[in-house]
Design a protein around this motif. Structure first.
Motif, PDB file in Angstrom:
ATOM      1  N   THR A  50       0.637  -1.152  -0.009  1.00  0.00           N
ATOM      2  CA  THR A  50       0.374  -0.300  -0.019  1.00  0.00           C
ATOM      3  C   THR A  50       0.869   1.461  -0.228  1.00  0.00           C
ATOM      4  OG1 THR A  50      -0.793  -0.461   2.346  1.00  0.00           O
ATOM      5  CG2 THR A  50      -2.053  -1.248   0.764  1.00  0.00           C
ATOM      6  N   ILE A  51       1.363   1.368  -0.577  1.00  0.00           N
ATOM      7  CA  ILE A  51       2.743   2.471  -0.545  1.00  0.00           C
ATOM      8  C   ILE A  51       1.656   4.372  -0.805  1.00  0.00           C
ATOM      9  CG2 ILE A  51       4.706   3.203  -2.736  1.00  0.00           C
ATOM     10  CD1 ILE A  51       4.635   0.490  -3.605  1.00  0.00           C
ATOM     11  N   ASN A  52       2.369   4.611  -0.305  1.00  0.00           N
ATOM     12  CA  ASN A  52       1.964   6.177  -0.324  1.00  0.00           C
ATOM     13  C   ASN A  52       2.448   6.990  -0.671  1.00  0.00           C
ATOM     14  OD1 ASN A  52       0.635   4.878   2.730  1.00  0.00           O
ATOM     15  ND2 ASN A  52      -0.631   5.875   1.664  1.00  0.00           N
ATOM     16  N   GLY A  53       3.032   7.839  -0.103  1.00  0.00           N
ATOM     17  CA  GLY A  53       4.462   8.833   0.358  1.00  0.00           C
ATOM     18  C   GLY A  53       5.796   8.183  -0.392  1.00  0.00           C
ATOM     19  N   LEU A  54       6.197   9.012  -1.888  1.00  0.00           N
ATOM     20  CA  LEU A  54       7.597   8.415  -2.293  1.00  0.00           C
ATOM     21  C   LEU A  54       8.478  10.568  -2.337  1.00  0.00           C
ATOM     22  CD1 LEU A  54       6.175   7.661  -6.233  1.00  0.00           C
ATOM     23  CD2 LEU A  54       6.228   6.523  -4.112  1.00  0.00           C
ATOM     24  N   ALA A  55       9.249   9.535  -2.399  1.00  0.00           N
ATOM     25  CA  ALA A  55      10.765  10.857  -2.594  1.00  0.00           C
ATOM     26  C   ALA A  55      12.047   9.986  -2.788  1.00  0.00           C
ATOM     27  CB  ALA A  55      11.082  11.376  -0.927  1.00  0.00           C
ATOM     28  N   LEU A  56      12.658  10.890  -3.742  1.00  0.00           N
ATOM     29  CA  LEU A  56      13.885  10.774  -4.731  1.00  0.00           C
ATOM     30  C   LEU A  56      14.570  10.587  -3.937  1.00  0.00           C
ATOM     31  CD1 LEU A  56      13.326  12.019  -7.483  1.00  0.00           C
ATOM     32  CD2 LEU A  56      12.727   9.956  -7.501  1.00  0.00           C
ATOM     33  N   ALA A  57      16.093   9.909  -3.664  1.00  0.00           N
ATOM     34  CA  ALA A  57      17.098   9.291  -2.842  1.00  0.00           C
ATOM     35  C   ALA A  57      18.127   9.887  -4.083  1.00  0.00           C
ATOM     36  CB  ALA A  57      17.114   8.355  -2.839  1.00  0.00           C
ATOM     37  N   PRO A  58      19.069  10.154  -2.975  1.00  0.00           N
ATOM     38  CA  PRO A  58      20.184  11.052  -4.020  1.00  0.00           C
ATOM     39  C   PRO A  58      20.932   9.504  -5.609  1.00  0.00           C
ATOM     40  CG  PRO A  58      21.235  11.628  -1.365  1.00  0.00           C
ATOM     41  CD  PRO A  58      19.542  10.500  -1.303  1.00  0.00           C
ATOM     42  N   ASP A  59      20.945   8.336  -5.095  1.00  0.00           N
ATOM     43  CA  ASP A  59      21.252   7.341  -5.770  1.00  0.00           C
ATOM     44  C   ASP A  59      20.147   6.902  -7.034  1.00  0.00           C
ATOM     45  OD1 ASP A  59      19.197   5.665  -4.398  1.00  0.00           O
ATOM     46  OD2 ASP A  59      20.081   4.818  -3.681  1.00  0.00           O
ATOM     47  N   GLY A  60      19.425   8.019  -7.414  1.00  0.00           N
ATOM     48  CA  GLY A  60      18.130   7.741  -8.002  1.00  0.00           C
ATOM     49  C   GLY A  60      16.836   7.250  -7.366  1.00  0.00           C
ATOM     50  N   SER A  61      16.815   6.493  -6.390  1.00  0.00           N
ATOM     51  CA  SER A  61      16.042   5.331  -6.222  1.00  0.00           C
ATOM     52  C   SER A  61      15.157   6.032  -5.558  1.00  0.00           C
ATOM     53  CB  SER A  61      16.550   3.838  -4.884  1.00  0.00           C
ATOM     54  OG  SER A  61      16.801   4.561  -3.816  1.00  0.00           O
ATOM     55  N   VAL A  62      13.696   5.107  -5.194  1.00  0.00           N
ATOM     56  CA  VAL A  62      12.607   6.263  -4.827  1.00  0.00           C
ATOM     57  C   VAL A  62      12.228   5.483  -3.791  1.00  0.00           C
ATOM     58  CG1 VAL A  62       9.928   5.612  -5.498  1.00  0.00           C
ATOM     59  CG2 VAL A  62      11.133   6.623  -7.965  1.00  0.00           C
ATOM     60  N   LEU A  63      12.050   6.558  -3.146  1.00  0.00           N
ATOM     61  CA  LEU A  63      11.769   6.145  -1.489  1.00  0.00           C
ATOM     62  C   LEU A  63      10.588   5.952  -1.123  1.00  0.00           C
ATOM     63  CD1 LEU A  63      14.109   8.225   0.884  1.00  0.00           C
ATOM     64  CD2 LEU A  63      14.678   5.978  -0.561  1.00  0.00           C
ATOM     65  N   THR A  64      10.035   5.066  -0.736  1.00  0.00           N
ATOM     66  CA  THR A  64       8.483   4.136  -0.226  1.00  0.00           C
ATOM     67  C   THR A  64       7.352   4.606   1.340  1.00  0.00           C
ATOM     68  OG1 THR A  64       8.199   2.555  -0.341  1.00  0.00           O
ATOM     69  CG2 THR A  64       8.280   3.057  -2.473  1.00  0.00           C
ATOM     70  N   ALA A  65       6.827   5.425   1.029  1.00  0.00           N
ATOM     71  CA  ALA A  65       6.640   5.446   2.619  1.00  0.00           C
ATOM     72  C   ALA A  65       4.847   4.517   2.142  1.00  0.00           C
ATOM     73  CB  ALA A  65       5.950   6.894   2.748  1.00  0.00           C
ATOM     74  N   ASN A  66       4.731   4.175   3.675  1.00  0.00           N
ATOM     75  CA  ASN A  66       3.483   3.171   4.082  1.00  0.00           C
ATOM     76  C   ASN A  66       3.059   3.115   5.355  1.00  0.00           C
ATOM     77  OD1 ASN A  66       3.243  -0.231   4.282  1.00  0.00           O
ATOM     78  ND2 ASN A  66       2.295   0.950   3.244  1.00  0.00           N
ATOM     79  N   LEU A  67       1.458   3.405   5.294  1.00  0.00           N
ATOM     80  CA  LEU A  67       1.516   3.838   6.597  1.00  0.00           C
ATOM     81  C   LEU A  67       0.095   2.860   7.359  1.00  0.00           C
ATOM     82  CD1 LEU A  67      -0.007   6.280   8.317  1.00  0.00           C
ATOM     83  CD2 LEU A  67      -1.870   6.016   7.580  1.00  0.00           C
ATOM     84  N   ALA A  68       0.073   1.802   6.385  1.00  0.00           N
ATOM     85  CA  ALA A  68      -0.869   0.855   6.985  1.00  0.00           C
ATOM     86  C   ALA A  68       0.237  -0.328   6.984  1.00  0.00           C
ATOM     87  CB  ALA A  68      -1.651  -0.067   5.690  1.00  0.00           C
ATOM     88  N   GLY A  69       1.118  -0.523   6.666  1.00  0.00           N
ATOM     89  CA  GLY A  69       2.033  -1.962   5.954  1.00  0.00           C
ATOM     90  C   GLY A  69       3.454  -1.586   6.770  1.00  0.00           C
TER      91      GLY A  69
END
Length: 541
Positions: A50-69
């Motif tokens: 259940t992916i919620n928020g997103l952010a970009l890390a310096p290495d190009g990866s996409v960070l995914t926030a998850n409230l329920a999980g």
């Protein structure tokens, strides 16, 4: 079975066999060698929930926030590889941002806290006492941090990333500010969910003005490299370019409903999250072309129920069914585009679907024939499961309080208390309630009238869910031991399968994963760690 119509703006059918062919097998589950049972996976999912928020890390990866999980992960957009950064419960998050130092900051709406993780992995609380804190962003200098409150409260705050100064209130009652961004003029541009607007907000005074209106549920606002303004409507899935001077809107792409956030990366490609599909989709803002980086037929199956023909799934941000013969997943409802809350527990009767939401503290009762709400109970404390009795009353478990409630005409009263975190519930054919005691490792029987509690079995590990088999035995999901155990009327136990991918949420007690039993004795398991469904059948059947 009545035709399902449920609340719902659309239905989606996913062939699990196709998904299974594309996703590598990650489970090592086995049926017990002496039980005479065999294990089969009929729905294959992914590791993200259940992916919620997103952010970009310096290495190009996409960070995914998850409230329920309750986790924060990193997704490599090139390879699809997933790495866990912050596990539960510290990882419970709705939105996140990366500081120039590489430190990650995120919001935990349920705890009312803003937290941070430094590059060495140390986690600290930056601000608290902010109920419903949801959105978070740095200004363009990357020095000043701001956070917005949504749902439980409505405000905008400036947060000191070093926690040396108390949060400064910028504005109240904006209209539920969600994921926002700073424009080239130094103003905040953000979606106001309650008003269906995108607004411009002065971060010094809190004065707000409307930029564009007419959205159903705006959830995220971002700028591209040319400072063009975009908004995401979670209810419609529309990604929209906005002219901030005139308020004119141009649809760039339409994605599935339930879209929750986005971030714009190099080359003006947007990454869009969808909580109901556990998906991240890359969108070329110039052409509207879309590429799915990750997606799952089940987003986070926290519980399941079987009505004799169809398996029903409380999928955290969606309500879905699974055909037990083919594994085909059909969607009945999802967050934002319907009235569905965050279902984490489920049971079914001939007339109703009963959904429990641990996050919201509610029970929703849906009419299976019409899809309309038939009842709702609010103000519960982290309810785990609910079952409906023959007279229409409900029995609800509150594991955090160690008690089971009976709800009559919407009014809860204590039925049994001083229990060790009763989690999953089930009804026997005689109308007696079974409860899986998550911290005590017991299977209990509770008289729905007197509240008398009888111990049926103990030594069951950390049981999360229970179901009744055709022969009258009980089938228990031990989330802590990652196994399914059969318990007969004498309390004797038999392990049917172990090594299962269950028990994603285990703190402070087992809170996810489910079990159900069919009329022929087939056992269904919601493998919540990998968003999959398994069957356990007798060998040769």
């Amino acid at each position: 079975m009545p035709e399902e119509k449920i609340l719902f703006t659309h239905r989606r059918v996913i062939t699990a066999a196709l998904v299974a062919a594309l996703v590598p097998t990650v489970s090592c589950a086995t049926a017990d060698s002496t039980s005479g049972y065999r294990l089969e996976r009929i729905v294959t999912g992914t590791a993200l929930h259940t992916i919620n928020g997103l952010a970009l890390a310096p290495d190009g990866s996409v960070l995914t926030a998850n409230l329920a999980g309750e986790t924060i992960s990193a997704l490599d957009p090139a390879t699809g590889q997933i790495n866990s950064l912050v596990p539960q419960r510290d990882g419970r998050s709705d939105d996140l941002v990366v500081a120039p130092s590489g430190e990650i900051f995120w919001t935990d709406p349920l705890a009312g806290a803003v937290k941070g993780r430094d590059r060495d992995g140390r986690i600290r609380t930056v601000a608290d006492n902010l109920p419903g804190v949801n959105s978070i962003a740095f200004d363009r200098s990357r020095q000043h941090l701001y956070a917005g409150q949504t749902f439980f409260a409505d405000g905008l705050w400036e947060i000191d990333p070093r926690a040396g100064v108390a949060p400064r209130l910028v504005a109240r009652d904006l209209g539920s500010l969600n994921a926002f961004a700073f424009g080239p003029d130094g103003m905040i541009y953000g979606p106001l969910g309650k008003r269906g607007q995108v607004a411009r907000i002065d971060p010094r005074t809190g004065v707000a003005s409307t930029v564009a209106a007419g959205f159903r549920q705006p959830v995220s606002v971002r700028f591209d490299s040319r400072d063009r303004l975009y908004a995401l409507d979670g209810a419609t899935g529309q990604l929209i370019r906005i002219d901030p001077a005139a308020g004119a809107k141009d649809i760039v792409a339409t994605l599935p409903a339930g879209a929750d956030n986005m971030v714009i990366g190099p080359g003006d490609h947007a990454y869009v999250s969808n909580m109901a599909d556990s998906a991240v989709t890359e969108v070329d803002l110039g052409t509207g072309a879309r590429t799915t980086l990750t997606s799952s037929p089940l987003a986070f199956p926290q519980d399941i129920a079987f009505d004799g023909n169809t398996l029903y799934v409380a999928d955290s941000t969606a309500l879905r069914t699974v055909d037990p013969g083919t594994g085909v997943v059909t969607e009945l409802a999802r967050r934002l585009s319907s009235e569905l809350e965050f279902p984490s527990g489920i049971s079914v009767t001939a007339q109703h679907i009963v959904l429990t939401s641990e996050l919201i503290g509610t029970v929703q009762v849906l009419d299976r024939a019409t899809g309309e709400p038939a009842g709702e109970v609010h103000g519960l404390d982290s309810p785990s499961d609910a079952v409906e009795l023959a007279d229409g009353s409900l029995v609800v478990s509150e594991p955090a309080n160690g008690r089971v409630l009976r709800v009559v005409d919407g009014r809860p009263r204590v039925l049994a208390e001083n229990l060790g975190a009763p989690a999953g519930l089930a009804l026997t054919p005689r109308g007696v309630v079974l409860a899986a005691e998550a911290t005590g490792g017991r299977l209990l029987q509770i008289d729905p009238t007197s509240g008398e509690v009888t111990e049926i079995a103990r030594g069951l590990g950390a049981p999360r869910a229970v179901a009744v088999a055709p022969d009258g035995s009980s089938v228990v999901l031990d989330a802590g031991g990652r196994r399914v155990v059969s318990v007969n009327s004498r309390g004797e136990q038999q392990v049917l399968a172990d090594g299962l991918a269950v028990g994603h949420l285990t703190q402070p007690y087992a809170r996810s994963g489910g079990v159900a039993v069919g009329a022929d004795g087939t056992v269904f398991v919601a493998a919540d760690r990998e968003n999959s469904i398994y069957t356990i059948r007798r060998a040769g059947r």
